[in-house]
Design a protein around this motif. Structure first.
Motif, PDB file in Angstrom:
ATOM      1  N   THR C 131      -4.237 -22.521  11.260  1.00  0.00           N
ATOM      2  CA  THR C 131      -4.208 -22.973   9.935  1.00  0.00           C
ATOM      3  C   THR C 131      -3.945 -21.544   8.964  1.00  0.00           C
ATOM      4  N   ASP C 150      -5.798 -16.465  -3.388  1.00  0.00           N
ATOM      5  CA  ASP C 150      -5.415 -17.141  -1.906  1.00  0.00           C
ATOM      6  C   ASP C 150      -6.485 -16.619  -0.975  1.00  0.00           C
ATOM      7  N   ILE C 151      -7.009 -15.551  -0.995  1.00  0.00           N
ATOM      8  CA  ILE C 151      -8.201 -15.158   0.149  1.00  0.00           C
ATOM      9  C   ILE C 151      -9.286 -16.485   0.154  1.00  0.00           C
ATOM     10  N   ALA C 152      -9.699 -16.786  -0.962  1.00  0.00           N
ATOM     11  CA  ALA C 152     -10.637 -17.761  -1.094  1.00  0.00           C
ATOM     12  C   ALA C 152     -10.165 -19.129  -0.443  1.00  0.00           C
ATOM     13  N   ILE C 153      -8.754 -19.365  -0.944  1.00  0.00           N
ATOM     14  CA  ILE C 153      -8.307 -20.600  -0.399  1.00  0.00           C
ATOM     15  C   ILE C 153      -8.231 -20.539   1.173  1.00  0.00           C
ATOM     16  N   PHE C 154      -7.807 -19.479   1.583  1.00  0.00           N
ATOM     17  CA  PHE C 154      -7.527 -19.565   3.144  1.00  0.00           C
ATOM     18  C   PHE C 154      -8.732 -19.350   3.905  1.00  0.00           C
ATOM     19  N   LEU C 156     -11.602 -20.993   2.885  1.00  0.00           N
ATOM     20  CA  LEU C 156     -12.059 -22.432   2.744  1.00  0.00           C
ATOM     21  C   LEU C 156     -11.416 -23.380   3.541  1.00  0.00           C
ATOM     22  N   VAL C 157     -10.144 -23.420   3.666  1.00  0.00           N
ATOM     23  CA  VAL C 157      -9.300 -24.301   4.354  1.00  0.00           C
ATOM     24  C   VAL C 157      -9.593 -23.975   5.810  1.00  0.00           C
ATOM     25  N   VAL C 160     -13.172 -25.069   6.833  1.00  0.00           N
ATOM     26  CA  VAL C 160     -13.343 -26.493   6.767  1.00  0.00           C
ATOM     27  C   VAL C 160     -12.638 -27.040   8.186  1.00  0.00           C
TER      28      VAL C 160
END
Lengths: 340, 766, 183
Positions: C131, C150-154, C156-157, C160
């Motif tokens: 991912t 971006d870091i938070a998004i990476f 989180l995804v 999950v």
């Protein structure tokens, strides 16, 4: 009397500043403060004096190089060298001397000069190639600060006066700031402008260094326009010799209809007059005023102020063909099918 | 050194040296505790500590808190930083610089004589190395010197660079320290203020003559408390992948005379791979291989620069270069030399035409381009690309003119597609172009079904450019700016702006002249196939760009789309994706709606005529001829209008107004173009005069010296035989005169056109 | 008596009941079973254990290999390229299930949670890496993006995906019953 180049002593820097400041062939990039700024930016900066045997100083130059591991670049005399370019034989000898100085730097591929010379290029630069880029815009617009504010505006385009009235009507105020802490806000304006137009701006650290150095030498000011307490636009103006140069500017997308940019330049010009500047350089136009030029919009804005168009020869390169050939050979030798 | 203290409140500030953030009072403890405490804990009962740099006194603060410290030597070259440390930072550093155990040496640590095997702990807190000179503080020679000053069992801590943003440089540092016969334990820490500045996670390196392990870091036992760092958690930052650990072993070593570190820092993607040349070289691919030398620069800037280098290569003395290459015959194989020999001969006669040359001459040119582009890009200066004419919309101002924002910070290069914000929240509020640039909103008013019953061929009601009044005026917005004066509308029509009063509506294979003030149909126009082809081409090209951008966003959102409700930036990405898709869809609809031109065969401009716009010409007698669908035409002198069947009627005021506005615009634009050309001509003529004078002078000198072939003259700054000087100057003059001729022709044409337009305008305005 | 202990030990080994087999071998030793017989039984048990360990190791390799191969193949296209339903099916169900089968089978003993966690860990790590790389690549192609979060998004995804696929894998793994390990 024959002259020659020698390294400049720190005790001479003030004198060299005055020399460059008085010269119509040089600009602020030949100043002490600019040399200091470029050092902060990682450039290798050397200062040179062109003097005769009685040590009368007849010219000078700053030479910049950016040492970069494993690559060759150019030795650059930005907005220089400071010479009497009207004297062909002397300027020729001086350039020849500079070429020899540049050759002493083994990683240098050539020498680039960029004096404020009107077109056409003088004979002495006949064998110098057109550089692909200029450090300063070759064409610019200069306003005569010997005129009073009223005289200057009378000679400006009616639209310019109209926009100034709009700004005044809306109560736009202008303040001059010489505080490095404003750099943060200024950078925010630049960033906003850049994202609106898509054009490039340097990193924040660059502006910190620039503003810090310029303000230390009292060589620049911010002019900031506010509307209802909100900062809408700001410009950075540099002073050197008899010329004030509008170097950077940024504006917010908000309240653009109050024309916050216009009063900035009036304030800057007034401040420049107080510093005994006789010219206000708008810093870059398309002198041909082509409809489809990238600078078309900028040119339209600046020309509203009237002024005199200056077309300069731009940067010129003296290429060391032997070193260029060496590099080309090295590249050719590294090609995969070189041996086949 | 430029020292800058940004005071937010009396207690909260950040400190910069030369534009680089050194610390922020809000989180400096993360940095200084991570730098100083692990190494002190690992050292065996440290008593004597050396700190290099760190004149702010903050690392020193941590050292002095550690029990058992008897002596600290701090070497910093900057009195100004030390002053700040003693004054403005005194409260923050607990007045560490005034401690009696501390000896402060103001000197360049690199040149300072250090006692051998003396210090139990060494802390290296130099500033970020941006130059070759400052990179010496991160060289193997320096670390060897420090290793000698370390006592047996002593430990060292080094402030490194970011393993996140500049991993190659970080690995280079680790490798360099190892090359000084020290064992290393690198680790990284997140410092929020550094991250906010874009520096990424920050790296530190522990070093020692003995082996250091992550377990030691995990099991740190610290006798003092920490403010912001959990020491036992530091070990988490010491885990690197196998590939990264491999890099620590094989990365190049930064040494005096080979300061590779600087290059790796300013260009994190630096590599030493050689360029890959196709035969013939595909320039876009070649340009892709040029490194982006600085964080200041972008790929599109390098490509723009290369274009200008290509242009400026005309003024490079190729013959001289080829001669120099031939001098290096031993380094080049025979077949290249053969080609170069012929090339030299060719260049003495004419200008290089790459089309007819073999692969090596073409490669030579390509190599030259690459070398010169690199040479011009290694300095971080933002330079002004010469003579660049960009996208520029003549009638669509980019917002600079009447609502001028600023003029400084001149543009230096083109932008990447979709780089602007026009597809985000601004989408739909005004037209946007392929770069994402957002234009002020405009409205076009016309009846939606203008191409229906309003055509009126049969009734002839449109004869005379009939001012058909639509029964329902609707506002239509331009959605997408395809090119100068070509807009794609929100309903799928295309608009070609002619003037402030007129536009062409192109849709369903038909072209109609419209009044932009009232939205009335003025006249159906001959549907010139070339116009449709051009529009279709433009749509296809830009749809291609759109497709690429849509695909990129689709891929991104396929990973993250479900987080849109939580994360605003993903929401914005989603919006952009939807907007791009919407635009693509609408362009597709527009493309279909465009249809094939309902007329066949291109119109020819009548003898002595000038095209005003597609399907409309000004004739030699200043009448305007306008072609209807089917090829029939009407001719008008501004008072009456005559059909091709000879029938005459009075011209409608609307039609007249529209034509007059178009002619006015043509007058303005032609005048502008002519003025621009004249300005350029003036410059060229000045240049020609100067060059001619030089040529005459050389010729006189040659004559005066009895045509002595060895007689040398000054040619610029070179001294060359007068014959050569004459030849070069003649070539220059010929080149200038060719340019002058081209310009004169262009001016002549413009003058003729302008005269015609002005006369027509005069007669039409009466 | 010794005969019955020896017999019981052999049966226990055959059924994979290692603890029982050990118990019977100990009994045999205590009641004075023949040394040769005891030795033979011990060796048999030892070989059996070895083969189980080897099998477990192989299964772990298969599990990891399955994850690597599976997500490696998936990485040839973006999720959108595969079609989100197909991608979801493969990445969150198909591959995790296969990994779970192998990883679950590589755990001896009755512990469902051990099987769960082994399967979960292998899958979660594999999908997280896959991912992250996928996101980094696709993000780098977007010029206009606001990359501040971006870091938070990476994270989180990745988390999950890791959890969902890991749970599927773990659940599958926990259902696997091996011959060895039943007590």
């Amino acid at each position: 009397m024959a002259a020659f180049w020698r390294p400049a002593q720190p005790s001479e820097f003030i004198e060299l500043d005055q020399l460059a400041g008085k010269s119509r062939f040089a600009g602020f990039m030949q100043s002490n403060f600019w040399a200091e700024f470029k050092k902060l930016e990682g450039f290798d900066v050397t200062r040179w004096v062109w003097a005769d045997s009685s040590d009368e100083v007849r010219g000078s130059t700053t030479i910049l190089r950016f040492p970069y591991h494993g690559e060759s670049g150019f030795a650059v005399c930005p907005e220089g060298p400071v010479l009497d370019w009207d004297n062909e034989s002397e300027s020729r000898e001086a350039l020849r001397g500079l070429i020899e100085i540049a050759k002493q730097f083994p990683e240098v591929l050539g020498l680039r000069v960029e004096p404020h010379l009107p077109i056409p290029a003088p004979r002495v630069l006949r064998n110098w190639a057109d550089a692909p880029t200029d450090l300063i815009p070759a064409d610019t617009l200069a306003l005569d600060l010997n005129l009073t504010e009223d005289e200057l505006l009378a000679a400006a385009h009616p639209k310019c006066r109209y926009n100034l009235r709009i700004a005044a009507k809306h109560g736009v105020t202008v303040q001059s700031i010489q505080d490095q802490s404003f750099t943060h806000e200024f950078y925010a304006l630049l960033t906003e402008t850049s994202s609106r137009t898509g054009f490039y701006i340097e990193p924040f650290g660059f502006f910190l260094n620039l503003v810090g150095t310029l303000f230390k030498h009292n060589a620049a000011e911010f002019f900031v326009s506010r509307y209802e307490g909100e900062v809408l636009a700001a410009i950075l103006v540099v002073y050197f010799g008899n010329r004030a140069t509008y170097l950077y500017g940024g504006s917010s997308s908000r309240h653009r209809k109050v024309m916050p940019v216009y009063p900035l330049h009036v304030a800057a010009m007034n401040a420049a007059r107080e510093r005994h500047c006789t010219e206000y350089d708008m810093y870059g136009i398309d002198a041909s005023e082509r409809r489809d030029h990238l600078y078309a919009g900028i040119t339209r804005f600046k020309k509203q102020w009237g002024g005199r168009v200056e077309r300069r020869v731009g940067a010129r390169d003296y290429v060391f063909y032997d070193r260029l050939a060496d590099l080309v050979v090295k590249q050719i030798q590294s090609m995969p099918d070189f041996q086949s | 050194m430029n020292l800058y203290l940004h005071q937010r409140t009396p207690e909260s500030f950040s400190f910069y040296i030369d534009g680089n953030l050194q610390f922020d009072s809000a989180d400096e403890a993360i940095y200084h505790e991570s730098l100083a405490l692990p190494v002190l804990c690992l050292a065996t009962q440290p008593k004597r500590v050396l700190i290099c740099g760190g004149g702010d006194g903050l690392a020193l603060r941590e050292v002095l808190r550690f029990p058992g410290i008897q002596e600290v030597v701090l070497i910093d070259c900057s009195n100004d930083v030390l002053d700040l440390g003693r004054n403005q930072f005194a409260e923050l550093n607990d007045q560490s610089l005034s401690d009696s155990r501390v000896t402060i040496v103001v000197a360049d640590a690199l040149n300072y004589a250090l006692p051998t095997a003396y210090f139990d702990t060494i802390i290296c807190d130099f500033t970020f190395p941006t130059t070759l000179e400052s990179a010496e503080g991160f060289s193997v020679e320096w670390y060897e010197k420090l290793a000698q000053a370390l006592s047996s069992g002593g430990k060292m801590a080094i402030n490194a660079v970011s393993p996140q943003n500049t991993f190659d440089a970080f690995a280079c540092l680790v490798s360099t320290i190892r090359a000084a016969n020290l064992q290393t334990l690198p680790f990284r820490v997140c410092i929020p203020s550094f991250r906010d500045q874009g520096y990424g996670a920050w790296g530190f390196i522990l070093a020692s003559k003995e082996r250091l392990t992550i377990r030691q870091l995990q099991n740190l036992s610290c006798p003092i408390s920490t403010q912001q760092v959990e020491l036992s958690a530091l070990a988490r930052g010491a885990h690197f992948t196998a590939a990264q650990r491999y890099q620590f072993h094989v990365a190049p070593v930064n040494r005096a005379g080979d300061m590779i570190l600087q290059r790796l820092l300013v260009n994190p993607e630096a590599s030493n791979k050689s360029l890959n040349f196709d035969t013939p070289p595909e320039f876009p691919n070649l340009l892709q291989q040029i490194e982006v030398s600085h964080p200041y620069h972008s790929r599109s800037m390098i490509e723009t620069l290369a274009e200008h280098v290509a242009g400026s290569l005309q003024s490079i003395d190729l013959k001289k270069l080829v001669s120099e290459l031939l001098k290096r015959a031993q380094s080049l194989p025979r077949r290249i030399l053969d080609e170069l020999e012929v090339l030299r001969e060719y260049l003495s006669r004419t200008v290089l035409d790459l089309e007819i040359w073999g692969k090596w001459a073409t490669r030579l040119f390509a190599t030259l381009l690459i070398v010169m582009t690199i040479a011009n890009s290694i300095s971080p200066d933002p330079a002004f690309a010469k003579g660049h004419s960009g996208l520029g919309h003549s009638s669509f101002s980019r917002g600079f003119s009447s609502h001028e924002t600023f003029g400084g910070g001149l543009p230096t290069g083109p932008r990447a597609p979709m780089s602007g914000n026009g597809f985000r929240s601004n989408y739909g509020t005004g037209p946007v172009d392929v770069y994402g640039y957002h234009y002020p909103p405009r409205i076009y008013i016309y009846n939606n079904d203008w191409y229906g019953s309003s055509y009126g061929y049969s009734s002839g009601s449109n004869r005379g450019g009939g001012g058909h009044q639509p029964h329902q005026q609707l506002q239509h917005k331009p959605l997408f700016v395809l090119d100068d004066d070509l807009l794609a509308m929100d309903n799928g029509d295309f608009v070609v702006t002619l003037s402030d009063k007129a536009f062409l509506l192109v849709s369903n294979g038909k072209v109609t002249l419209m009044d932009s003030t009232t939205g009335a149909v003025i006249q159906p126009i001959y549907a010139e196939p070339k116009l449709f082809d051009q529009i279709r081409q433009e749509v296809n090209n830009q749809s291609g760009d759109l497709d690429t951008e849509i695909r990129h966003r689709r891929d991104w959102l396929s990973w993250t789309g479900w987080t849109a409700d939580l994360i605003p930036t993903v929401r914005a990405d989603n919006l952009e994706y939807l907007n791009l898709q919407d635009l693509k869809r609408r362009l597709g609809v527009a493309g279909k709606k465009l249809g094939e031109s309902s007329d066949h065969g291109s119109l020819e401009v009548p003898n002595g005529g000038i095209e005003l716009f597609v399907g409309c010409h000004i004739l030699a007698d200043n009448r305007v001829q306008i072609y209807s669908p089917g090829g029939k035409y009407q001719t008008t002198d501004g008072i009456t209008i005559t059909g091709s069947d000879g029938k005459t009627s009075k011209i409608s005021p609307q039609f007249k107004t529209v034509i007059v506005s178009v002619i006015k615009k043509m007058v303005t634009e032609t005048q502008q173009d002519m003025d621009s050309d004249r300005k350029d001509l003036q410059s060229l003529q000045q240049e020609a005069t100067a060059t001619q004078m030089d040529l005459s002078e050389y010729q006189n000198l040659q004559m005066q010296n009895s045509y002595d072939p060895d007689y040398e003259v000054d040619y610029g700054t070179d001294s060359i035989p007068v014959g050569q000087a004459i030849q070069k100057t003649s070539q220059d003059l010929a080149e200038i005169q060719r340019e002058i001729q081209t310009l004169q022709l262009s001016i002549q044409t413009s003058e003729q056109h302008l005269a015609r337009f002005q006369t027509a305008l005069h007669s039409w305005s009466e | 008596m010794s005969h019955s202990e020896a017999q019981a030990a052999r049966e226990a080994i055959a059924q994979g009941h290692v603890d029982q087999a050990l118990h019977h071998i100990n009994n045999l030793t205590m009641i004075g079973g023949h040394d040769a017989e005891v030795q033979e039984l011990q060796q048999r048990l030892w070989h059996y254990n070895n083969s189980i360990n080897k099998r477990n190791l192989n299964l772990q390799f298969y599990a990891v290999g399955c994850a690597v191969l599976g997500y490696g193949l998936l990485s040839l296209e973006s999720p959108a390229g595969w079609g989100l339903p197909m991608w979801g099916l493969l990445s969150l169900i198909g591959i995790p299930t296969m990994v779970g089968v192998f990883a679950g089978g590589s755990v001896t003993g009755n512990s469902k949670s051990a099987r769960f966690w082994r399967s979960f860990t292998i899958t979660a790590i594999a999908i997280a890496v896959y991912t992250l790389v996928g996101m980094l690549l696709s993000r780098s192609k977007m010029d206009s993006a606001d990359k501040s979060l971006d870091i938070a998004i990476f994270l989180l995804v990745m988390i999950v995906h890791g959890i969902v696929a890991g749970v599927v894998s773990g659940f599958t793994g926990s259902l696997i019953r091996t011959k060895a390990g039943a007590n």
